[in-house]
Design a protein around this motif. Structure first.
Motif, short mmCIF file in Angstrom:
data_model
loop_
_atom_site.label_atom_id
_atom_site.label_comp_id
_atom_site.label_asym_id
_atom_site.label_seq_id
_atom_site.Cartn_x
_atom_site.Cartn_y
_atom_site.Cartn_z
N SER A 73 -10.50 -0.48 -9.16
CA SER A 73 -10.19 -0.81 -7.77
C SER A 73 -9.85 -2.28 -7.57
O SER A 73 -9.18 -2.63 -6.59
N SER A 74 -10.25 -3.16 -8.48
CA SER A 74 -9.91 -4.58 -8.34
C SER A 74 -8.42 -4.83 -8.60
O SER A 74 -7.91 -5.90 -8.27
N GLU A 75 -7.74 -3.87 -9.18
CA GLU A 75 -6.31 -3.99 -9.43
C GLU A 75 -5.46 -3.45 -8.28
O GLU A 75 -4.24 -3.36 -8.38
N TRP A 76 -6.11 -3.08 -7.19
CA TRP A 76 -5.44 -2.51 -6.04
C TRP A 76 -5.66 -3.37 -4.80
O TRP A 76 -6.65 -4.08 -4.69
N THR A 77 -4.75 -3.28 -3.87
CA THR A 77 -4.87 -3.97 -2.59
C THR A 77 -4.26 -3.07 -1.51
O THR A 77 -3.85 -1.94 -1.80
N PHE A 78 -4.17 -3.55 -0.29
CA PHE A 78 -3.63 -2.74 0.80
C PHE A 78 -2.84 -3.63 1.76
O PHE A 78 -2.97 -4.86 1.74
N PRO B 91 -0.61 -2.45 13.63
CA PRO B 91 -0.25 -1.43 12.63
C PRO B 91 -0.76 -0.05 13.03
O PRO B 91 -1.76 0.08 13.72
N GLN B 92 -0.07 0.94 12.54
CA GLN B 92 -0.47 2.33 12.80
C GLN B 92 -1.34 2.85 11.67
O GLN B 92 -2.13 3.77 11.87
N GLN B 93 -1.18 2.27 10.49
CA GLN B 93 -1.96 2.71 9.34
C GLN B 93 -1.95 1.61 8.29
O GLN B 93 -1.26 0.60 8.44
N TYR B 94 -2.70 1.81 7.24
CA TYR B 94 -2.72 0.92 6.08
C TYR B 94 -2.42 1.74 4.85
O TYR B 94 -2.72 2.94 4.82
N ILE B 95 -1.85 1.09 3.85
CA ILE B 95 -1.51 1.78 2.61
C ILE B 95 -2.04 0.99 1.43
O ILE B 95 -1.96 -0.25 1.41
N ALA B 96 -2.61 1.70 0.48
CA ALA B 96 -3.11 1.08 -0.75
C ALA B 96 -2.03 1.14 -1.82
O ALA B 96 -1.28 2.12 -1.90
N PHE B 97 -1.95 0.10 -2.64
CA PHE B 97 -0.98 0.06 -3.72
C PHE B 97 -1.49 -0.86 -4.82
O PHE B 97 -2.30 -1.76 -4.57
#
Length: 149
Positions: A72-77, A88-94
């Motif tokens: 999970s430390s290699e991901w952000t949003f 914003p209407q939503q958030y996305i993880a990538f």
């Protein structure tokens, strides 16, 4: 009598030409749609623009979900989409490794949604969507964790 004999070939010629021209005009509409649903898309319609936004969103989500989440430390949003009254209407993880390529696409999508909302006078609930606190890997998929969780 001679005049009559001259008119017969001319009459036959005109009849033949008329019949040939009538049969060739019958095939002119073979490329036209048979049903209104098959007509070409109207690029100025709300449905068409919404479909284009949906395609762009699906492409972004596909790119971000194409990676397996193992750390999970290699991901952000990032925030994605825009409510009509702001925010914003939503958030996305990538994954962080695709951040430079995906963030401009997310921003482009968000700006297009804002323009769509203004153009078609879209309304929303105006409730603030709280940002997630972190990303967690669950069954190799990134999950956004909020303060309520």
């Amino acid at each position: 009598m001679k005049k009559f004999l001259i008119h017969i070939p001319l009459l036959a010629l005109f009849t033949t030409l008329s019949l040939v021209s009538c049969t060739s005009s019958k095939n002119l509409d073979t490329n036209l749609p048979k049903d209104i649903a098959e007509r070409p898309a109207d690029e100025d319609s709300q449905k068409y623009e919404q479909a284009q936004l949906d395609k762009l969103k699906a492409s972004i989500e596909s790119e971000s979900s194409g990676e397996k989440c193992t750390n999970s430390s290699e991901w952000t949003f990032a925030p994605m989409r825009a409510k009509a009254c702001g925010g914003p209407q939503q958030y996305i993880a990538f994954p962080k490794k695709i951040e430079t390529s995906i963030l401009p696409r997310i921003e482009e999508y968000t700006q297009k949604v804002k323009a769509f909302n203004e153009k078609y006078n879209i309304t929303s609930d105006c409730m603030m969507v709280m940002p997630p606190t972190s990303v967690k890997c669950i069954k190799e998929k990134a999950q956004l964790i909020t303060a309520e969780q």
